[in-house]
Design an enzyme around this catalytic site. Sequence first.
Site, PDB file in Angstrom:
ATOM      1  N   THR A  85      63.575  56.785 -25.005  1.00 36.81           N
ATOM      2  CA  THR A  85      63.459  55.327 -25.114  1.00 36.81           C
ATOM      3  C   THR A  85      64.412  54.732 -26.157  1.00 36.81           C
ATOM      4  O   THR A  85      64.712  53.543 -26.106  1.00 36.81           O
ATOM      5  CB  THR A  85      62.010  54.922 -25.462  1.00 36.81           C
ATOM      6  OG1 THR A  85      61.656  55.509 -26.720  1.00 36.81           O
ATOM      7  CG2 THR A  85      61.031  55.348 -24.385  1.00 36.81           C
ATOM      8  N   GLU A 112      82.110  28.402 -32.279  1.00 40.27           N
ATOM      9  CA  GLU A 112      82.783  27.100 -32.178  1.00 40.27           C
ATOM     10  C   GLU A 112      83.825  26.934 -33.297  1.00 40.27           C
ATOM     11  O   GLU A 112      83.894  27.752 -34.207  1.00 40.27           O
ATOM     12  CB  GLU A 112      81.755  25.949 -32.324  1.00 40.27           C
ATOM     13  CG  GLU A 112      80.592  25.974 -31.329  1.00 40.27           C
ATOM     14  CD  GLU A 112      81.014  25.746 -29.875  1.00 40.27           C
ATOM     15  OE1 GLU A 112      82.175  25.354 -29.631  1.00 40.27           O
ATOM     16  OE2 GLU A 112      80.185  25.985 -28.982  1.00 40.27           O
TER      17      GLU A 112
HETATM   18  C1  SIN Z   1      61.711  58.539 -27.105  1.00 44.58           C
HETATM   19  O1  SIN Z   1      62.043  58.976 -26.013  1.00 44.58           O
HETATM   20  O2  SIN Z   1      60.743  57.728 -27.184  1.00 44.58           O
HETATM   21  C2  SIN Z   1      62.357  58.892 -28.406  1.00 44.58           C
HETATM   22  C3  SIN Z   1      63.322  59.996 -28.314  1.00 44.58           C
HETATM   23  C4  SIN Z   1      64.494  59.699 -27.430  1.00 44.58           C
HETATM   24  O3  SIN Z   1      64.934  58.546 -27.348  1.00 44.58           O
HETATM   25  O4  SIN Z   1      65.009  60.653 -26.834  1.00 44.58           O
END
Ligand code: SIN
Length: 352
Positions: free
Chosen positions: A115, A309
């Site tokens: 993640t 800008e």
């Molecule tokens: C996860 O998967 O939640 C953390 C470790 C990763 O990103 O491989």
Amino acid sequence: MKKFFYLSLAALFLLAAPLCWGKDLPKVAILATGGTIAGSVESGVATTGYTAGVLTVETLIKAVPEIQSLAVISGRQVCNIDSSNMTDDIWLELASTINDLLARDIDGVVITHGTDTMEETAYFLNMVVKSDKPVVLVGAMRPATAISADGPKNLYNAVALAASPEAKGKGVMISMDDAILSARDAAKTNTMKTSTFKAPNSGSLGAVIDGVPYFYALPAKPHTTATEFDVKGMKTLPKVDILYSYSNDGSAPAAEALVKAGAKGLVIAGSGAGSVHRNQKEALLNLMKNNKTAVVRSSRTGSGLVLIEGDDKKNGFIGADNLNPQKARVLLMLALTKTDDPKKIQEIFNKY
Ligand code: SIN
């Protein structure tokens, strides 16, 4: 009469059997890259201190036998890493494998992924996959060994989404914790929670409930088949790095060192609406003028627009729109495969 009855029964069985064998089920390929969804630790109560990227794709598939009723499943191990170690090489391999599979008879692709950098891989693929078939990234916040691990249900929902005709044409998606998020807008927002993925600027596209996708929104920006980016045959991508801007900023030497080490572009995680400290600005202006370094300004706040800008625009700073710094980095890398003109790069940021 009896003979006729048995013959009819046999004929009926022969006609119906292919349906039961799953002949008409969509074909979904699972590409495994590692992460917590494939993570393992001794203790069932531990959700920290585990090793990510341990279990193989075969183990992940076997752990959720229910997916066999959703699709004809095939699996491939692309790598088995903690996604904090993701590389351009793996991105290029994923892009080429997915484009190849979807050009053939595969109906959808699921990528199991850590993640930590999932949103970056998802956005890269959203820009370079050349198919309208569903591509879904999925992971877990708790390792596979944990009691109440979130991986199996997440994987079930991701396969259901990738197998769904409704998911066609929606670009690359992230499916986690029952939510469907567009790759462009998804961001990891919490270090621990299973509901960590949000789309802070736009909200989710919908939800997957017990394997049934419900869509309520569409991605607003061009993706997949509608982009100008094609990484086919590329062995490397332009190098782009990220720097923070902060009180009493001392990062000017770091900016210079990154460019010296080969960075063609820099993304600044600016304060507020993309502001950069004057200590840093001086160095950036010099790099833009003398080294043609492309400098994109995003925000460290986690959401909202960065618009450039006045003198900053005249001097060639590029605004990231509402892409967070890590997504802006992905788009700048791809933009630099096309042009190093800041005006044209700004157009690319306005478009995608
Ligand atoms: C996860 O998967 O939640 C953390 C470790 C990763 O990103 O491989």
